[in-house]
Design a protein around this motif. Structure first.
Motif, PDB file in Angstrom:
ATOM      1  N   ARG A  28     -51.002 -99.350 -97.081  1.00 19.40           N
ATOM      2  CA  ARG A  28     -50.208 -98.141 -96.851  1.00 19.40           C
ATOM      3  C   ARG A  28     -50.751 -96.987 -97.679  1.00 19.40           C
ATOM      4  O   ARG A  28     -51.040 -97.121 -98.864  1.00 19.40           O
ATOM      5  CB  ARG A  28     -48.736 -98.379 -97.218  1.00 19.40           C
ATOM      6  CG  ARG A  28     -48.070 -99.443 -96.374  1.00 19.40           C
ATOM      7  CD  ARG A  28     -46.582 -99.522 -96.700  1.00 19.40           C
ATOM      8  NE  ARG A  28     -46.358 -99.724 -98.119  1.00 19.40           N
ATOM      9  CZ  ARG A  28     -46.360-100.892 -98.710  1.00 19.40           C
ATOM     10  NH1 ARG A  28     -46.617-101.975 -98.019  1.00 19.40           N
ATOM     11  NH2 ARG A  28     -46.125-101.009-100.001  1.00 19.40           N
ATOM     12  N   GLY A  29     -50.846 -95.821 -97.065  1.00 25.41           N
ATOM     13  CA  GLY A  29     -51.314 -94.635 -97.770  1.00 25.41           C
ATOM     14  C   GLY A  29     -50.201 -93.877 -98.447  1.00 25.41           C
ATOM     15  O   GLY A  29     -50.425 -93.011 -99.270  1.00 25.41           O
ATOM     16  N   ARG A  30     -48.981 -94.179 -98.078  1.00 24.28           N
ATOM     17  CA  ARG A  30     -47.821 -93.509 -98.669  1.00 24.28           C
ATOM     18  C   ARG A  30     -46.790 -94.560 -99.056  1.00 24.28           C
ATOM     19  O   ARG A  30     -46.959 -95.744 -98.786  1.00 24.28           O
ATOM     20  CB  ARG A  30     -47.203 -92.534 -97.662  1.00 24.28           C
ATOM     21  CG  ARG A  30     -48.175 -91.521 -97.085  1.00 24.28           C
ATOM     22  CD  ARG A  30     -47.465 -90.661 -96.050  1.00 24.28           C
ATOM     23  NE  ARG A  30     -48.425 -89.896 -95.258  1.00 24.28           N
ATOM     24  CZ  ARG A  30     -48.097 -89.228 -94.169  1.00 24.28           C
ATOM     25  NH1 ARG A  30     -46.855 -89.206 -93.737  1.00 24.28           N
ATOM     26  NH2 ARG A  30     -49.022 -88.554 -93.499  1.00 24.28           N
TER      27      ARG A  30
ATOM     28  N   PRO B 179     -40.991 -96.047 -96.036  1.00 31.07           N
ATOM     29  CA  PRO B 179     -40.018 -95.114 -95.458  1.00 31.07           C
ATOM     30  C   PRO B 179     -38.615 -95.424 -95.950  1.00 31.07           C
ATOM     31  O   PRO B 179     -38.280 -96.586 -96.221  1.00 31.07           O
ATOM     32  CB  PRO B 179     -40.154 -95.355 -93.954  1.00 31.07           C
ATOM     33  CG  PRO B 179     -40.740 -96.722 -93.827  1.00 31.07           C
ATOM     34  CD  PRO B 179     -41.613 -96.908 -95.027  1.00 31.07           C
TER      35      PRO B 179
ATOM     36  N   TRP C 178     -41.833 -99.845 -85.444  1.00 31.17           N
ATOM     37  CA  TRP C 178     -42.460 -99.354 -86.664  1.00 31.17           C
ATOM     38  C   TRP C 178     -43.910 -99.018 -86.324  1.00 31.17           C
ATOM     39  O   TRP C 178     -44.692 -99.893 -85.973  1.00 31.17           O
ATOM     40  CB  TRP C 178     -42.394-100.393 -87.771  1.00 31.17           C
ATOM     41  CG  TRP C 178     -40.980-100.678 -88.196  1.00 31.17           C
ATOM     42  CD1 TRP C 178     -40.202-101.717 -87.811  1.00 31.17           C
ATOM     43  CD2 TRP C 178     -40.185 -99.884 -89.077  1.00 31.17           C
ATOM     44  NE1 TRP C 178     -38.964-101.632 -88.386  1.00 31.17           N
ATOM     45  CE2 TRP C 178     -38.925-100.509 -89.180  1.00 31.17           C
ATOM     46  CE3 TRP C 178     -40.412 -98.707 -89.795  1.00 31.17           C
ATOM     47  CZ2 TRP C 178     -37.888-100.004 -89.963  1.00 31.17           C
ATOM     48  CZ3 TRP C 178     -39.390 -98.199 -90.580  1.00 31.17           C
ATOM     49  CH2 TRP C 178     -38.150 -98.838 -90.662  1.00 31.17           C
TER      50      TRP C 178
ATOM     51  N   PHE D  46     -47.720 -97.719 -87.101  1.00 31.30           N
ATOM     52  CA  PHE D  46     -48.689 -97.712 -88.194  1.00 31.30           C
ATOM     53  C   PHE D  46     -50.028 -97.318 -87.607  1.00 31.30           C
ATOM     54  O   PHE D  46     -50.601 -98.058 -86.800  1.00 31.30           O
ATOM     55  CB  PHE D  46     -48.769 -99.085 -88.861  1.00 31.30           C
ATOM     56  CG  PHE D  46     -49.547 -99.104 -90.151  1.00 31.30           C
ATOM     57  CD1 PHE D  46     -48.944 -98.741 -91.342  1.00 31.30           C
ATOM     58  CD2 PHE D  46     -50.871 -99.475 -90.165  1.00 31.30           C
ATOM     59  CE1 PHE D  46     -49.658 -98.760 -92.531  1.00 31.30           C
ATOM     60  CE2 PHE D  46     -51.596 -99.503 -91.351  1.00 31.30           C
ATOM     61  CZ  PHE D  46     -50.993 -99.138 -92.540  1.00 31.30           C
TER      62      PHE D  46
ATOM     63  N   GLU E 281     -53.280 -92.782 -90.156  1.00 31.57           N
ATOM     64  CA  GLU E 281     -52.832 -92.129 -91.394  1.00 31.57           C
ATOM     65  C   GLU E 281     -52.266 -93.131 -92.396  1.00 31.57           C
ATOM     66  O   GLU E 281     -51.897 -92.759 -93.522  1.00 31.57           O
ATOM     67  CB  GLU E 281     -51.775 -91.073 -91.061  1.00 31.57           C
ATOM     68  CG  GLU E 281     -50.430 -91.601 -90.612  1.00 31.57           C
ATOM     69  CD  GLU E 281     -50.413 -92.124 -89.176  1.00 31.57           C
ATOM     70  OE1 GLU E 281     -49.382 -92.702 -88.759  1.00 31.57           O
ATOM     71  OE2 GLU E 281     -51.429 -91.954 -88.475  1.00 31.57           O
ATOM     72  N   ARG E 282     -52.167 -94.421 -91.995  1.00 31.78           N
ATOM     73  CA  ARG E 282     -51.697 -95.505 -92.865  1.00 31.78           C
ATOM     74  C   ARG E 282     -50.282 -95.267 -93.389  1.00 31.78           C
ATOM     75  O   ARG E 282     -49.948 -95.624 -94.521  1.00 31.78           O
ATOM     76  CB  ARG E 282     -52.651 -95.724 -94.040  1.00 31.78           C
ATOM     77  CG  ARG E 282     -54.057 -96.142 -93.628  1.00 31.78           C
ATOM     78  CD  ARG E 282     -54.968 -96.268 -94.842  1.00 31.78           C
ATOM     79  NE  ARG E 282     -56.325 -96.612 -94.470  1.00 31.78           N
ATOM     80  CZ  ARG E 282     -56.789 -97.862 -94.413  1.00 31.78           C
ATOM     81  NH1 ARG E 282     -55.997 -98.855 -94.692  1.00 31.78           N
ATOM     82  NH2 ARG E 282     -58.039 -98.083 -94.062  1.00 31.78           N
ATOM     83  N   ALA E 283     -49.447 -94.682 -92.574  1.00 34.61           N
ATOM     84  CA  ALA E 283     -48.052 -94.452 -92.935  1.00 34.61           C
ATOM     85  C   ALA E 283     -47.169 -95.211 -91.956  1.00 34.61           C
ATOM     86  O   ALA E 283     -47.354 -95.123 -90.740  1.00 34.61           O
ATOM     87  CB  ALA E 283     -47.727 -92.963 -92.904  1.00 34.61           C
TER      88      ALA E 283
ATOM     89  N   ARG F  59     -43.747 -95.692 -90.091  1.00 36.98           N
ATOM     90  CA  ARG F  59     -42.578 -94.878 -89.742  1.00 36.98           C
ATOM     91  C   ARG F  59     -41.910 -95.461 -88.510  1.00 36.98           C
ATOM     92  O   ARG F  59     -42.547 -96.075 -87.656  1.00 36.98           O
ATOM     93  CB  ARG F  59     -42.971 -93.422 -89.494  1.00 36.98           C
ATOM     94  CG  ARG F  59     -43.961 -93.224 -88.372  1.00 36.98           C
ATOM     95  CD  ARG F  59     -44.488 -91.792 -88.336  1.00 36.98           C
ATOM     96  NE  ARG F  59     -45.418 -91.601 -87.230  1.00 36.98           N
ATOM     97  CZ  ARG F  59     -45.074 -91.165 -86.027  1.00 36.98           C
ATOM     98  NH1 ARG F  59     -43.807 -90.830 -85.790  1.00 36.98           N
ATOM     99  NH2 ARG F  59     -45.969 -91.016 -85.063  1.00 36.98           N
TER     100      ARG F  59
END
Length: 627
Positions: A35-37, A40, A231, A233, A236-238, A240
């Motif tokens: 994950r880049g962030r 959530p 979900w 993915f 952007e490796r986020a 959501r």
């Protein structure tokens, strides 16, 4: 006609896998699902806990497979056909037990995407992987390390009185045995697959399982699952949460511009299923018992990189594919704890589905879902799947009747060490080979003998590490102890063990481990010095060609990082011409030219280079496949 099982041989254009990389992989594996962030805010707490639980930090004790090329030649591939009067499944036991093709005989339709070639590419956790069919992924997030490895295979009795094909192996990343049973009841349009993962240890173990099915991808292909949200993915490796269908993909793979994963958020009481249906409402449906509750769509996207990857994995002009997948957890970012002595078991079913195309492709998502779910229930009731699972469970322990293929000897070694009883999945002592013999000697005598002119594979689990710690020090035991200590996170003690191994005469293997440790610990100059010494020692010690090539690859990279360009060029020049033609070494050649200021020469090399082992998510601009 109940299930019949027979051997056959497929002749396919295939690129040879080449030898394993004999150098133990000390670097942490690349994680394309990292994950880049942060997580959530609407992520359920249980999912967050599983995402934090035991992520893979090392490929050890598995070796890398990166010695393949893109030069395909007609190759005979051993296969096993599982067949009744309705379906024919062709399985490749020597290549991860993959279901290469699944044909509905009354219509002649291929229900899965069958790759016309066998082209390895760098998508598995340990390198080589190929696309198409139905693959079984276990161990840790990603395509498993057994993607191109042989599995054990045998005939066993099936619940309906016929036969099953059993596949099984010992998965070494998590040290867990698993089995996959395939059969076709008489008159059935569905391939039944019983799966079991066992934990024979005295500690809880992390488990990962995803069954990945490649399906033909056409302009009208729509993927349906019983969910209103997913979900997402992507690049952007986020992670959501998005509605289904989402404007980004609309449940049609070829309407998605970029590659990405969509993990469907299935309600706990929903029947788990996923289907890919064409313009006419026909295609494949996969369903299972409740334990295998995750469902996912993977799309390559319609942008240039996505299309290029599709071509890279097969023959241009043969059509693309999407993947519909089923897993133990809601997403592939999670690992599920399995208690000591416990097991996970479930039943999957794969078969044709025909639905009303007007409903399937209508604007009303709920109606489209309901149409597919209703047709599935009519073709294969949920109760029938549950009943088939109940009927299969006693047969999961039945001993094989006839061996059809042989996997590795690592399971036999672990059974010997742990005095394990694993009904249904025998790992006989007859499968113990040369790689296991030194470890068998350590187990029986307390002494690890020198295992040949260069070290064989290391073992790194706690029981083996403890045996290495108590055995008499020698070049082999000190070397392997260092690898086990590195895997355990004790880097300083690992370095001391390798220094001991070098002092005792281990030679270049110990020097290489010290050099790799320096490079990974932020000491580029010392790493370069040690790599240069390891290359010289390997040449003098007549190391195997595979070892010299793998060592040179690491050494050149380290020497360039230390700005020792001439030394890097000398290592490259010392390789055989055939090795220097490999795409990865052409890339290193271009980097050497660039470091010398010859930009034009570097571009000329890259213009004709083809890097066969390009890894998923690899970011070197010069390494991207040429359009």
């Amino acid at each position: 006609m109940a299930t019949t099982i027979r051997r056959t041989v497929l002749t396919l254009p295939a690129a040879p896998l080449g030898p394993e990389d004999p150098l133990p992989p000390l670097a942490a594996p690349a994680d394309v699902h990292r994950r880049g962030r942060g997580l959530p805010p609407d992520l359920p707490a249980e999912m967050a806990r599983r995402m934090a639980y035991e992520p893979l930090r090392s490929l050890l004790p598995v070796r890398r497979r990166d010695g393949y090329t893109r030069e395909r030649v007609p190759t005979d591939v051993e296969a096993i056909v599982v067949e009744n009067d309705r379906l024919r499944a062709t399985v490749l036991p020597g290549l991860g037990g993959r279901v290469h093709s699944l044909v509905h005989k009354p219509t002649g339709r291929s229900l899965v995407y069958t790759n016309p070639v066998l082209q390895p590419a760098g998508f598995a956790l340990n390198g080589a992987w190929f696309s198409g069919g139905i693959e079984w992924n276990t161990g840790a997030t990603g395509h498993g390390t057994l993607s191109v490895a042989p599995l054990h295979a045998a005939r066993v009795p099936a619940p309906d009185g016929g036969e099953m094909l059993r596949l099984w192996e010992w998965e070494r990343l998590r040290d867990l045995p698993f089995q996959v049973d395939l059969w076709l009841p008489e008159g059935s349009d569905f391939l039944y697959v019983g799966v079991r993962v066992r934990n024979p240890h005295h500690h809880t173990a992390p488990v990962y399982w995803w069954s990945n099915t490649a399906v033909p991808e056409g302009p009208g292909t729509r993927v349906l699952a019983p969910a209103d949200a997913a979900w997402s993915f992507g690049p952007e490796r986020a992670l959501r949460r998005v509605p289904v269908p989402d404007g980004a993909h609309g449940s049609y793979p070829l309407r998605c511009a970029r590659h990405g994963d969509y993990f469907y958020d299935l309600a706990a009481d929903e029947r788990p299923w996923i289907a890919a249906l064409d313009t006419d409402g026909r295609g494949l449906v996969q369903t299972s018992t409740r334990l295998l509750g995750g469902r996912k769509l993977f799309v390559w996207g319609t942008d240039e990189p996505g299309r290029r990857w599709q071509e890279w994995l097969t023959e241009p002009g043969t059509g693309g594919y999407a993947e519909i997948q089923a897993g133990l957890a809601p997403t592939q970012l999670e690992h599920v704890p399995l208690e000591a002595g416990g097991e996970f078991a479930w039943l999957e079913a794969y078969g044709p589905l025909t639905a009303d195309p007007a409903a399937v492709h209508g604007a009303d998502w709920a109606a489209a879902r309901a149409e597919a779910a209703g047709r599935l229930e009519a073709a294969l009731p949920r109760a029938a799947v549950d009943a088939a699972y109940t009927a299969w469970r006693p047969y999961a322990d039945h001993e094989p009747k006839e061996t059809l293929a042989t996997g590795s000897g690592w399971g036999a070694l672990e059974v010997e060490r742990g005095r394990l009883e694993l009904p249904g999945t025998p790992f006989p002592a007859t499968t113990l080979g040369a790689e296991q013999q030194p470890w068998l000697a350590l187990l029986r005598t307390g002494t690890l003998p020198q295992d040949g002119p260069e070290p064989g594979p290391s073992l790194v689990s706690r029981p083996w590490r403890e045996m290495l710690e108590t055995t008499e020090p020698g070049p082999a035991s000190a070397y392997h102890l260092g690898v086990a200590q590195w895997h355990a996170g004790d880097r300083s003690q690992a370095a001391r063990s390798w220094e001991t191994a070098e002092r005792l005469g281990a030679g270049w293997p110990a020097l290489r481990c010290l050099a790799a440790a320096d490079a990974l610990s932020g000491h580029p100059q010392r790493a370069a010095q040690r790599y240069a010494a390891a290359v010289a020692a390997a040449r003098e010690g007549r190391a195997s060609r595979a070892a010299r090539v793998a060592l040179a690859r690491e050494a050149i990279t380290a020497l360039l990082a230390a700005q020792q360009v001439d030394e890097a060029a000398a290592v490259l020049a010392g390789l055989p011409p055939a090795a220097r033609r490999h795409g990865r070494f052409r890339l290193l050649e271009a980097r050497i030219l660039q470091a010398r200021g010859d930009e034009e020469g570097a571009r000329a090399v890259l213009a004709e280079a083809e890097i066969a082992d390009l890894a998923e998510g690899e970011g070197t601009p010069a390494a991207r496949p040429r359009p």
